[in-house]
Structures are given as C-alpha cells and as structure tokens.
Design a protein around this motif. Structure first.
Motif, mmCIF file in Angstrom:
data_model
loop_
_atom_site.group_PDB
_atom_site.id
_atom_site.type_symbol
_atom_site.label_atom_id
_atom_site.label_comp_id
_atom_site.label_asym_id
_atom_site.label_seq_id
_atom_site.Cartn_x
_atom_site.Cartn_y
_atom_site.Cartn_z
ATOM 1 N N PRO A 276 0.821 -1.063 0.137
ATOM 2 C CA PRO A 276 -0.003 -0.002 0.020
ATOM 3 C C PRO A 276 0.790 1.133 0.053
ATOM 4 O O PRO A 276 2.063 1.261 0.568
ATOM 5 C CB PRO A 276 -0.825 -0.180 1.242
ATOM 6 N N SER B 52 -7.330 9.485 -0.799
ATOM 7 C CA SER B 52 -6.974 9.968 0.764
ATOM 8 C C SER B 52 -6.202 9.167 1.509
ATOM 9 O O SER B 52 -5.636 8.172 1.212
ATOM 10 C CB SER B 52 -8.529 9.981 1.460
ATOM 11 N N GLU B 53 -5.928 9.381 2.729
ATOM 12 C CA GLU B 53 -5.254 8.779 3.467
ATOM 13 C C GLU B 53 -5.971 7.310 3.573
ATOM 14 O O GLU B 53 -5.242 6.206 3.971
ATOM 15 C CB GLU B 53 -5.322 9.391 4.980
ATOM 16 N N GLN B 54 -7.082 7.109 3.593
ATOM 17 C CA GLN B 54 -7.678 5.698 3.662
ATOM 18 C C GLN B 54 -7.379 5.039 2.393
ATOM 19 O O GLN B 54 -7.218 3.707 2.535
ATOM 20 C CB GLN B 54 -9.294 6.005 3.662
ATOM 21 N N ILE B 55 -7.452 5.573 1.369
ATOM 22 C CA ILE B 55 -7.114 5.168 0.157
ATOM 23 C C ILE B 55 -5.969 4.577 0.029
ATOM 24 O O ILE B 55 -5.336 3.308 -0.335
ATOM 25 C CB ILE B 55 -7.399 6.007 -1.068
ATOM 26 N N ARG C 277 -4.475 1.206 1.285
ATOM 27 C CA ARG C 277 -4.924 0.029 0.403
ATOM 28 C C ARG C 277 -4.392 0.018 -0.810
ATOM 29 O O ARG C 277 -3.658 -1.196 -1.445
ATOM 30 C CB ARG C 277 -6.325 -0.334 0.375
ATOM 31 N N MET D 290 -8.098 14.584 -4.056
ATOM 32 C CA MET D 290 -9.230 13.952 -4.215
ATOM 33 C C MET D 290 -9.565 14.309 -5.640
ATOM 34 O O MET D 290 -10.972 14.232 -5.884
ATOM 35 C CB MET D 290 -10.251 14.225 -3.354
ATOM 36 N N LYS E 124 -3.629 0.118 9.802
ATOM 37 C CA LYS E 124 -3.838 1.331 8.442
ATOM 38 C C LYS E 124 -5.357 1.618 8.459
ATOM 39 O O LYS E 124 -6.187 0.925 8.705
ATOM 40 C CB LYS E 124 -3.570 0.626 7.111
ATOM 41 N N MET E 125 -5.370 3.069 8.098
ATOM 42 C CA MET E 125 -6.629 3.434 8.010
ATOM 43 C C MET E 125 -7.201 3.097 6.685
ATOM 44 O O MET E 125 -6.652 3.376 5.570
ATOM 45 C CB MET E 125 -6.841 5.167 8.052
ATOM 46 N N VAL E 126 -8.294 2.654 6.691
ATOM 47 C CA VAL E 126 -8.895 2.050 5.263
ATOM 48 C C VAL E 126 -10.538 2.301 5.210
ATOM 49 O O VAL E 126 -11.147 2.800 6.297
ATOM 50 C CB VAL E 126 -8.799 0.615 5.053
ATOM 51 N N CYS E 127 -11.049 2.596 3.965
ATOM 52 C CA CYS E 127 -12.645 2.605 3.787
ATOM 53 C C CYS E 127 -13.089 1.146 3.854
ATOM 54 O O CYS E 127 -12.655 0.267 3.065
ATOM 55 C CB CYS E 127 -12.717 3.278 2.562
ATOM 56 N N TRP F 86 -4.830 15.319 5.885
ATOM 57 C CA TRP F 86 -5.267 13.930 6.698
ATOM 58 C C TRP F 86 -6.615 13.820 6.522
ATOM 59 O O TRP F 86 -6.981 12.540 6.151
ATOM 60 C CB TRP F 86 -4.658 13.698 8.107
ATOM 61 N N ALA G 218 -8.909 14.828 4.389
ATOM 62 C CA ALA G 218 -9.240 15.177 3.159
ATOM 63 C C ALA G 218 -10.246 14.243 2.424
ATOM 64 O O ALA G 218 -10.947 14.485 1.586
ATOM 65 C CB ALA G 218 -8.235 15.433 2.053
ATOM 66 N N GLY G 219 -10.060 12.757 3.018
ATOM 67 C CA GLY G 219 -10.814 11.602 2.593
ATOM 68 C C GLY G 219 -12.174 11.631 3.478
ATOM 69 O O GLY G 219 -12.914 10.546 3.321
#
Ligand code: FAD
Ligand code: FES
Ligand code: FES
Lengths: 294, 162
Positions: A75, A101-104, A107, A190, B57-60, B130, B132-133
C-alpha cells in the motif's frame, strides 16, 4: 446469479494455477480500491477474485543491488513511510501519495494503479520516468517488463490470463540524480489528473543534464514517454531556452481527448507547463536540494 | 458452496462471522455484527464515513471485502472509547460542536484518532490534508479542525489553546 468466489493463495504457484484453471473470468486483487468500485457498479462481473496480498513478497519493500524492490500489492502508506525509498525516488513516492485520501493510501498499490490502466493513473508516469521494471510471473515462468509495456489501452494490459505482477523494481541511482511528479487538478486533493508529468534526470557535477526521461499522463490513451522532451534537456542546464524546447516537445507529444476536465487545447497547453515545473523540481533534487513537490 | 467462515479481531475481541464474497467489511459490520457506528455515505471510497483501522492502517471499510478480515485486527468507532469514558477526540468533538447531523462523525473520529496516534503534534494544514478523505456536508470543517487541534493539545498534556 453466478456465485462470486474468493481465493487468497499463499504461494506464486498456487496463484498462477488458480488463474490458469479458472473456468470463468477471474480478477486479481491488491488493495481493491479500483476493483471493488467496479464490482459495485456492475462494470465487472468476475466469477473469482484472487487476493494476492498473502503471496510472499507481494507486500513489502527491500533494497537490492543498489535499487529498490517493491512488492506489487504494497500500500501507498508503506511507501510514504519508507525513508530510504523516499530519499532515492521522491518523485515515485509523491506520485503514489497523490492517489486518493489517507484511507485509500492504506490499500492502494502501484501494481493496481498500473493494471487498472487508467490514462490518468498518477503513479504510472513517475514509474516510467524512473525506468521501473515490472516482474511478471505466470504459467510460462517469470519475465521482466518495462512498466510502460504493461498498459496497452484504457482498462487493458499486456498480461496474459495466468499472469500477475510480483514486484516493481526501481534501478540504482547514479550521483546527481533526481525525479519528480506533478499533476494538475482543479482542486488540491481527491481528483483525477487533467495532466500528470513525471521527470527523472541525472546531471554532471556542473549541473548539465546527462540523462533524462520525461513522461506525460492523461494526454493520451496510455502514459507517454516523450524522448523528444528528454532530448531537449540532455546536454543542457535548465535555462530559459531549454525550458522552451521542453515545453514545445511535451505539447507535441499530446494526443488528448476533450472531457469535463479539460479540452484538447487546454490539456496540451497545461502539459507544457507541467513539464517545465516538474523538470525544475527534478533538477533541484538532482543538485541535492530537498524540494517539496505538490 | 457455503459462505466464507471468517475469524477476526474487532475492537480487541475475537469475532467469527459468515459472509458472501461480495459483502464488504462495512456490510458485515453493520448488517451481521450490528456495529452500526460505521456509516455508508457513498460506497465508493470518497466520503470516509465508513473509516476503520485495519492492521494499523486507516481504510474505507466499503472498499474491503468481509472475507479479507480473516486473521486481521479491526478497530471501529465503537472501539475508540474506553468503556463508558469517551476518548479525548470524542469529548472535543462534543465540546466544539464539531457535528450537526452526525453522519460523518464516526469516520472523522476514527481518522482523527489514527492521525494523533501517528502524529501527536500535527499542524492545522497536516490535519486538513489527513482528513481530506472525510467529507462533511454540515459543519464547514472549521469546528472539526478546532476539535482535532484541541484534542491533540490535550493529549500532549498542553493547556487548551485559546
Ligand atoms: C476515492 C478514490 C480516489 C482515488 N484517487 C486516485 C488518484 O488520485 N489517482 C489515481 O491514479 N488513482 C486514484 N484512485 C484509483 C485507485 O485507488 C488506484 O488506481 C490504486 O492504485 C489501485 O490500486 P489497488 O491496489 O487498490 O488496485 P485493485 O483495485 O486491487 O486492482 C486494480 C486493477 O489491477 C489489477 N491488479 C491488482 N494487483 C495486480 C497485480 N499484482 N498484478 C496484475 N494485476 C493486478 C486488478 O485485477 C484490477 O484490474 C482512486 C480511487 C478511489 C476509490
Ligand atoms: S461509504 Fe466508504 S467511503 Fe463513503
Ligand atoms: S455533521 Fe452532517 S455530514 Fe458532517
């Protein structure tokens, strides 16, 4: 409805035989940030998902023979946290870091970005500029392919049904080298590139460019390596005349489309500007100055 | 063929569940495990309302398959408080009125906790990037950022910023 199966192979051989033996359409998965969106929208209807993240070597970064070997499914957050990789290849890392984003970032992977084969994929121009090589494995064994030979058209790759990318290799760095990636989007986060540009240069001790690769994204069906833009840089310092030639060569290489993000004329003009700005950052970095990119 | 049998850890507790391949982790959390704190705003990775922490890890969670949770460790918004005691991030969101409808809030709480675990002293700019998502249609973000910066200061043991 056809049942959707899932497999998480533990070895390369197991993954290859699953792909080779699949009776219906199979899809590989790394971070799933493209795949799951496409599954949900109904654009993809596979019968099997092969999750590659448990295959040894697919996640992680190691230094080898002066270069870097990045597991295909690693990732973005792991790349961003790797100080050595960031110091050697800031352009590749900043390109990956622009994705979502950080979330994306928790992964999304280089191989997924490459094999989704979007013309606007952010990490791809940076990888091509870096001279990255994809190590591909399949039923016929293992082959090494320059990254630019993987995407062939939007959504299409040159990989066979039983093949996948094991790792991405970045070569050793000569002294006085630097790379950079910039993308133009109408906002700060984004969004999808209107134009992306990756530049990788090596200079001599006097600051004259001795080697260069310039790559544009989102201006053609696949990312384009622009030898004429590299030729404009080689043998020169980054003076006004060199920048003007670089700009013209970048514009000449564009074969963009008009869409909601920009017209053909706009994209072409912006490509020249992005080439200038990206080259300026790559030259600064090659001279040992840390420059914040985007 | 039967459903997948998944063994995982959620908020520190061992959990087992059954799911189909196409069920996302978010589907499993909300529909199977009744952990309805994580929200579905978009189901396409854009809004962050479904944010969880998976193996650090931060994830959707809308972009993770339920079956991928096998053997992993997941923290959801339900795991942020310490029993009845709110986490400082949660308390500061309340104090600063950093929510209106509240739909985005679980995602912001999880993302803020992940931020402060990784970087206890973020600048406002770092905090904004951080987050932004994570989209919020109500607050205009300023109150959220104030809550985040204040929670960070408190967790560092500093007096409240004026
Ligand atoms: C909210 C959001 C924002 C995004 N923003 C951006 C952005 O700014 N820039 C950008 O470029 N992209 C963006 N993306 C797209 C996506 O996140 C990236 O393309 C990402 O790098 C895909 O990686 P992945 O590991 O998640 O791929 P996956 O979804 O797992 O796979 C993508 C494709 O690659 C194939 N694949 C995966 N691994 C391999 C492998 N090892 N070998 C061969 N084929 C493989 C899959 O079969 C699939 O076709 C965004 C997506 C979302 C949801
Ligand atoms: S519901 Fe997952 S990001 Fe919006
Ligand atoms: S409080 Fe309503 S969306 Fe954020």
């Amino acid at each position: 409805m056809q049942r959707l199966n899932y497999a998480a192979p533990k070895t390369v051989n197991e993954a290859v035989s699953l792909l080779a033996g699949a009776s219906g359409p199979a899809k590989l998965m790394s971070g799933g940030t493209d795949l799951l969106v496409q599954l949900r929208s109904g654009r993809l209807k596979p019968e099997l998902i092969v999750d590659l993240k448990h295959v040894p070597g697919l996640i992680g970064i190691r230094e080898e023979a002066g270069g870097f070997v990045i597991g295909a499914s690693t990732p973005g957050a792991t790349l961003e946290a790797h100080a050595g990789l960031k110091a050697a290849w800031p352009g590749v890392v900043e390109a990956m870091d622009l994705i979502g984003s950080e979330q994306i970032q928790g992964r999304a992977s280089l191989a997924g970005n490459l094999c989704n084969a979007s013309p606007a994929a952010d990490s791809v121009p940076a990888m091509i500029a870096a001279g990255a090589v994809a190590v591909v494995v399949g039923a016929k064994g293992r082959r090494e392919v320059p990254v630019e030979a993987i995407p062939t058209a939007p959504g299409r790759t040159s990989l066979a049904k039983d093949e996948f990318i094991l790792e991405i290799r970045l070569p050793p760095r000569p002294a006085h080298s630097g790379d950079a990636y910039l993308r133009f989007i109408p906002r700060t986060e984004m969004d999808i590139a209107v134009v992306g540009c990756g530049v990788n240069v090596t200079l001599d001790a006097a600051g004259v460019c001795t080697a260069a690769r310039v790559v544009l994204g989102a201006v053609a069906p696949t990312a384009v390596l622009v030898p004429a833009a590299a030729a404009a840089l080689i043998g020169h310092k980054l003076d006004a005349a060199t920048l003007a030639k670089l700009d013209a060569a970048a514009q000449a290489a564009c074969k963009p489309i008009t869409d909601k993000r920009g017209t053909i004329e706009y994209r072409t003009k912006v490509a020249g500007v992005m080439a200038r700005r990206t080259a300026a950052i790559a030259f600064e970095r090659a001279q040992g100055r840390a420059v914040k990119g985007h | 063929m039967s459903k997948h049998h998944v063994t995982t850890t959620i908020n520190g507790e061992a959990v087992e569940f059954l799911c189909e391949t196409q069920e996302t982790l978010l589907d499993v959390l909300r529909n199977t495990l009744n952990l309805t704190g994580s929200k579905e705003g978009c189901a396409s990775g854009d809004c962050g309302a479904c944010t969880v922490i998976m193996d650090g890890k931060m994830v959707c969670s809308c972009l993770v398959l339920g079956v991928e949770a096998e053997g992993s460790s997941v923290t959801t918004v339900e795991g942020i408080a310490d029993g009845e005691t709110l986490h400082p991030v949660q308390r500061k969101f309340l104090e600063h009125a950093a929510l209106q409808c509240g739909f985005c809030t679980p995602g912001f709480i999880v993302a803020t906790k992940a931020l402060l675990d990784a970087n206890p002293n973020p600048t406002e700019e770092e905090a904004r990037y951080w987050l932004a998502g994570n989209l919020c249609r109500c607050t205009g973000y300023d109150k959220i950022i104030r809550a985040v910066m204040d929670a960070a200061a408190e967790m560092r043991g500093e007096a409240r910023a004026a």
